[in-house]
Structure formats: C-alpha cells, structure tokens
Design a protein around this motif. Sequence first.
Motif, PDB file in Angstrom:
ATOM      1  N   ARG A   1       0.837  -1.207   0.000  1.00 12.13           N
ATOM      2  CA  ARG A   1       0.000   0.000   0.000  1.00 12.13           C
ATOM      3  C   ARG A   1       0.870   1.255   0.000  1.00 12.13           C
ATOM      4  O   ARG A   1       0.606   2.207  -0.743  1.00 12.13           O
ATOM      5  CB  ARG A   1      -0.922  -0.013   1.222  1.00 12.13           C
ATOM      6  N   ALA A   2       1.910   1.264   0.832  1.00  7.05           N
ATOM      7  CA  ALA A   2       2.808   2.423   0.878  1.00  7.05           C
ATOM      8  C   ALA A   2       3.499   2.634  -0.466  1.00  7.05           C
ATOM      9  O   ALA A   2       3.675   3.783  -0.916  1.00  7.05           O
ATOM     10  CB  ALA A   2       3.840   2.234   1.985  1.00  7.05           C
ATOM     11  N   LEU A   3       3.884   1.547  -1.122  1.00  2.00           N
ATOM     12  CA  LEU A   3       4.504   1.674  -2.439  1.00  2.00           C
ATOM     13  C   LEU A   3       3.535   2.260  -3.455  1.00  2.00           C
ATOM     14  O   LEU A   3       3.899   3.160  -4.228  1.00  2.00           O
ATOM     15  CB  LEU A   3       4.992   0.306  -2.906  1.00  2.00           C
ATOM     16  N   ALA A   4       2.300   1.776  -3.452  1.00  3.31           N
ATOM     17  CA  ALA A   4       1.310   2.298  -4.396  1.00  3.31           C
ATOM     18  C   ALA A   4       1.028   3.776  -4.135  1.00  3.31           C
ATOM     19  O   ALA A   4       0.983   4.593  -5.072  1.00  3.31           O
ATOM     20  CB  ALA A   4       0.027   1.484  -4.301  1.00  3.31           C
ATOM     21  N   GLU A   5       0.842   4.139  -2.872  1.00  5.46           N
ATOM     22  CA  GLU A   5       0.549   5.532  -2.535  1.00  5.46           C
ATOM     23  C   GLU A   5       1.720   6.453  -2.905  1.00  5.46           C
ATOM     24  O   GLU A   5       1.522   7.543  -3.455  1.00  5.46           O
ATOM     25  CB  GLU A   5       0.238   5.655  -1.044  1.00  5.46           C
ATOM     26  N   THR A   6       2.937   6.008  -2.596  1.00  5.24           N
ATOM     27  CA  THR A   6       4.109   6.840  -2.885  1.00  5.24           C
ATOM     28  C   THR A   6       4.320   6.982  -4.389  1.00  5.24           C
ATOM     29  O   THR A   6       4.648   8.072  -4.884  1.00  5.24           O
ATOM     30  CB  THR A   6       5.361   6.232  -2.220  1.00  5.24           C
ATOM     31  N   ALA A   7       4.124   5.895  -5.125  1.00  5.99           N
ATOM     32  CA  ALA A   7       4.283   5.963  -6.580  1.00  5.99           C
ATOM     33  C   ALA A   7       3.265   6.909  -7.200  1.00  5.99           C
ATOM     34  O   ALA A   7       3.596   7.711  -8.085  1.00  5.99           O
ATOM     35  CB  ALA A   7       4.160   4.563  -7.174  1.00  5.99           C
ATOM     36  N   LEU A   8       2.014   6.833  -6.752  1.00  7.66           N
ATOM     37  CA  LEU A   8       0.991   7.740  -7.269  1.00  7.66           C
ATOM     38  C   LEU A   8       1.347   9.193  -6.955  1.00  7.66           C
ATOM     39  O   LEU A   8       1.177  10.084  -7.801  1.00  7.66           O
ATOM     40  CB  LEU A   8      -0.368   7.399  -6.668  1.00  7.66           C
ATOM     41  N   ALA A   9       1.832   9.433  -5.732  1.00  5.53           N
ATOM     42  CA  ALA A   9       2.192  10.800  -5.337  1.00  5.53           C
ATOM     43  C   ALA A   9       3.323  11.351  -6.196  1.00  5.53           C
ATOM     44  O   ALA A   9       3.433  12.572  -6.374  1.00  5.53           O
ATOM     45  CB  ALA A   9       2.592  10.823  -3.864  1.00  5.53           C
ATOM     46  N   ARG A  10       4.137  10.485  -6.760  1.00 10.17           N
ATOM     47  CA  ARG A  10       5.234  10.908  -7.633  1.00 10.17           C
ATOM     48  C   ARG A  10       4.797  11.048  -9.091  1.00 10.17           C
ATOM     49  O   ARG A  10       5.624  11.370  -9.958  1.00 10.17           O
ATOM     50  CB  ARG A  10       6.388   9.909  -7.548  1.00 10.17           C
ATOM     51  N   GLY A  11       3.545  10.765  -9.377  1.00  9.73           N
ATOM     52  CA  GLY A  11       3.040  10.917 -10.724  1.00  9.73           C
ATOM     53  C   GLY A  11       3.116   9.682 -11.583  1.00  9.73           C
ATOM     54  O   GLY A  11       2.841   9.736 -12.787  1.00  9.73           O
ATOM     55  N   HIS A  12       3.474   8.533 -10.995  1.00  9.32           N
ATOM     56  CA  HIS A  12       3.529   7.291 -11.756  1.00  9.32           C
ATOM     57  C   HIS A  12       2.130   6.700 -11.914  1.00  9.32           C
ATOM     58  O   HIS A  12       1.221   6.986 -11.128  1.00  9.32           O
ATOM     59  CB  HIS A  12       4.423   6.271 -11.052  1.00  9.32           C
ATOM     60  N   SER A  13       1.969   5.846 -12.911  1.00  7.09           N
ATOM     61  CA  SER A  13       0.752   5.053 -13.077  1.00  7.09           C
ATOM     62  C   SER A  13       0.974   3.716 -12.384  1.00  7.09           C
ATOM     63  O   SER A  13       2.017   3.089 -12.562  1.00  7.09           O
ATOM     64  CB  SER A  13       0.444   4.824 -14.558  1.00  7.09           C
ATOM     65  N   VAL A  14      -0.013   3.294 -11.590  1.00  2.00           N
ATOM     66  CA  VAL A  14       0.158   2.083 -10.779  1.00  2.00           C
ATOM     67  C   VAL A  14      -0.966   1.090 -11.074  1.00  2.00           C
ATOM     68  O   VAL A  14      -2.149   1.429 -10.973  1.00  2.00           O
ATOM     69  CB  VAL A  14       0.173   2.414  -9.273  1.00  2.00           C
ATOM     70  N   THR A  15      -0.565  -0.121 -11.438  1.00  2.00           N
ATOM     71  CA  THR A  15      -1.482  -1.254 -11.545  1.00  2.00           C
ATOM     72  C   THR A  15      -1.198  -2.188 -10.385  1.00  2.00           C
ATOM     73  O   THR A  15      -0.036  -2.457 -10.072  1.00  2.00           O
ATOM     74  CB  THR A  15      -1.266  -2.020 -12.864  1.00  2.00           C
ATOM     75  N   THR A  16      -2.237  -2.658  -9.707  1.00  2.00           N
ATOM     76  CA  THR A  16      -2.047  -3.645  -8.647  1.00  2.00           C
ATOM     77  C   THR A  16      -2.679  -4.967  -9.076  1.00  2.00           C
ATOM     78  O   THR A  16      -3.699  -4.986  -9.761  1.00  2.00           O
ATOM     79  CB  THR A  16      -2.652  -3.200  -7.312  1.00  2.00           C
ATOM     80  N   PHE A  17      -2.037  -6.057  -8.655  1.00  3.55           N
ATOM     81  CA  PHE A  17      -2.535  -7.395  -8.950  1.00  3.55           C
ATOM     82  C   PHE A  17      -2.673  -8.136  -7.628  1.00  3.55           C
ATOM     83  O   PHE A  17      -1.679  -8.388  -6.935  1.00  3.55           O
ATOM     84  CB  PHE A  17      -1.563  -8.127  -9.871  1.00  3.55           C
ATOM     85  N   ASN A  18      -3.907  -8.421  -7.246  1.00  2.00           N
ATOM     86  CA  ASN A  18      -4.157  -9.133  -5.994  1.00  2.00           C
ATOM     87  C   ASN A  18      -5.552  -9.750  -6.024  1.00  2.00           C
ATOM     88  O   ASN A  18      -6.323  -9.538  -6.965  1.00  2.00           O
ATOM     89  CB  ASN A  18      -3.978  -8.200  -4.784  1.00  2.00           C
ATOM     90  N   ARG A  19      -5.881 -10.495  -4.978  1.00  2.46           N
ATOM     91  CA  ARG A  19      -7.162 -11.188  -4.920  1.00  2.46           C
ATOM     92  C   ARG A  19      -8.300 -10.291  -4.452  1.00  2.46           C
ATOM     93  O   ARG A  19      -9.470 -10.663  -4.548  1.00  2.46           O
ATOM     94  CB  ARG A  19      -7.062 -12.387  -3.977  1.00  2.46           C
ATOM     95  N   GLY A  20      -7.975  -9.113  -3.891  1.00  4.94           N
ATOM     96  CA  GLY A  20      -9.010  -8.233  -3.379  1.00  4.94           C
ATOM     97  C   GLY A  20      -9.612  -8.705  -2.073  1.00  4.94           C
ATOM     98  O   GLY A  20     -10.729  -8.322  -1.728  1.00  4.94           O
ATOM     99  N   ARG A  21      -8.864  -9.497  -1.301  1.00  2.00           N
ATOM    100  CA  ARG A  21      -9.399 -10.059  -0.065  1.00  2.00           C
ATOM    101  C   ARG A  21      -8.756  -9.498   1.196  1.00  2.00           C
ATOM    102  O   ARG A  21      -9.386  -9.458   2.251  1.00  2.00           O
ATOM    103  CB  ARG A  21      -9.196 -11.587  -0.057  1.00  2.00           C
ATOM    104  N   THR A  22      -7.483  -9.107   1.107  1.00  2.00           N
ATOM    105  CA  THR A  22      -6.736  -8.782   2.316  1.00  2.00           C
ATOM    106  C   THR A  22      -6.870  -7.325   2.724  1.00  2.00           C
ATOM    107  O   THR A  22      -6.995  -7.013   3.906  1.00  2.00           O
ATOM    108  CB  THR A  22      -5.248  -9.125   2.127  1.00  2.00           C
TER     109      THR A  22
END
Length: 338
Positions: A14-35
């Motif tokens: 989550r911290a990686l996704a948030e930090t990447a977005l804040a830097r202007g990167h595009s972020v795709t996540t791959f997970n089960r959507g359960r945790t």
Amino acid sequence: MDILVIGGSVFVGRALAETALARGHSVTTFNRGRTGTDVPGTENVRGDRTDKDALARLAEGRTWDAVVDVCGFSPRVVGDAVRALDGHADTYAFISSISAYPDWPGARVDENSPRFPCPPDAEAGDGSYGALKAGCERAVETGFGGRVLVVQPGLILGPYENVGRLPWWLRRMAAGGRVLAPGAPDRPMQVIDVRDLAAFVLDAVEAGKTGRYLAGGTPDNTTVGEFLDACVRAAGSDAELVWVDDQFLLDHDVAPWTELPLWAPLTDDLAGVWLSDSSKAAAEGMTCRPVPETVADTWAWYEAAGLPAELPSYATHAGSQGIDPDKERRILAAWDAR
C-alpha cells in the motif's frame, strides 16, 4: 513510469502504491481483493498469483517499466510470476527480508553475508520463512531477463502495519496503568518507516539500480525507551513504564519478540537483531524519518480504525503479538516483591 505492484493493498504494498501515485507514476495492482482495500487512483487487476492462467491474463498485451513484488513467500510461486512477466517489464523489484540471512538475528549481517541455500523452485513447505525468502530472491535473480533489484528490509513500522507489533504497544499504552517495559531503556534499536522503505525502493527503480540492498534503517535511530515513550505520548496516555531486566523476564517465561513485541534480550541468538549493515542503501539515498513521527502517524491511523484488537494479516510467520494481561500483572507483582 508504469508500475505493476503484485499485492498493493496492505502495508508495504500500500505504501509503495501511494508513494508511486504521489510521484506521478501510473500504478497497476494485482491481488485477490481479499486482504486489504485498493488505493484510490490505482488500476486494480484481480487474480491469484498462484494461478498461472491469471498471471498469463495479467501479462497479455501489457508492459510496465517495473514490477514490484511485495508478497512473495514461495520460490516456486515467485518463479511463476517472474516467467509470466519476463519481457513485459524492464525491472523486477522483489521485496525480501533480512531473514534471508541465516546468521541474523544472532549476528550482524550485510549484503555479502551468506544466504540460506534454498533453491529457486522450492515449495512453500520446504523451509523456514527466511530460507524461502532466499529462494524467492534466487527465483527472481535467475529467472528474469531484465534488471533485478532485491531489497531486504529489517523491522518495518508505520501506518497500516498488519503484523501488529507497534499497534499492540499503542493499544497497551492507551489502556494505561503500569506497563511491563522490557530490558533497558537505553538499548539501541534500528527500524524503518514503511513510507521511507517505499521511497527508497522507488528511488532505486527510477534510477535503474540493480543488486541487493539491506534496508534496515539508520543505525541506532531510536532506543527502546524512546520508542515506548513515543507510544505513551502518541496515545495521550498516563501509562507508567516499569522497566524489568531481561533475565527476570526470561525466568518468568516471557517469549522474546512476540509477548512483548520487539523485545530482543541480550542473548546469543538475538545479539545482532538491531545491527544490520544498511550502509550501502544509506550511501545511495535511503533516509529515515524520526521514529516518534512514525509512532504518531501509526496511532492516528490505528485510532481512526477504532483500535481493532486484531489486524488483517497474511504475515503468519510473525505469530500472535502481546502478553496476556494477567501474566503481565503477575510479573509486575513478582518484580515489586523481589
């Protein structure tokens, strides 16, 4: 950059996704959507990383500048992701653990220390948590044709922590009263905020770095006393810390690291727990915010969540956290009567 995070909804991911977005990167996540819950602004692809067909669908017709894999625990499963994504990204960054070194926590380690000899095709039940992490690293190093980055954190703290170490201490301080404080208040610790870890990983990815980096934090960036005092202040508590020495706690069957989270008595098997050598990462830009800031921000998140007694977690290797209140009272009484 276009970044794929395998995971991306819990703690480090989550911290990686948030930090990447804040830097202007595009972020795709791959997970089960359960945790955990998705970070707003990310593109979310649902799938189980143990399903080769799901990995193939993820990769089909897609490319990314980097993959950041935060939830690899089985070398074979990590190898499947590496093979599916080879040729679909320039960099594969694997978030591993200092536990990949068998000498730790008994001794100081650095990137040149021997790793567990776990093969890259090992199954989930073929070794300990640390051994399997070493096997996961090899699965990436031997299987990905592009740039490979391996980051080995030590003790990670911060908002959304799903192991429950710092949250347990915050909850205990909020309850007030006399609190069993382990060991000596001046004993050094070395920790890293999850957001500082995310920043270092992304700095390295952006710079095209490769190789292995221990990321345990700045040496002696807090002490046990400063850490627990910060917990008291953050919780706005009247808790009284009662310092009890290591041997007394061991004599009363208190389990190091878990019953009193992060307690590492001065025994041979834990002598190097706070001594990892992160100088390579520090020389290349890793920085650590003040630990009281980490504690205060974690309290703000935890309080907003309603101080849940249990946190969602896939970190089963960490075990349950916290001492039974009756046992704590008995030990405090015995300490008073010694």
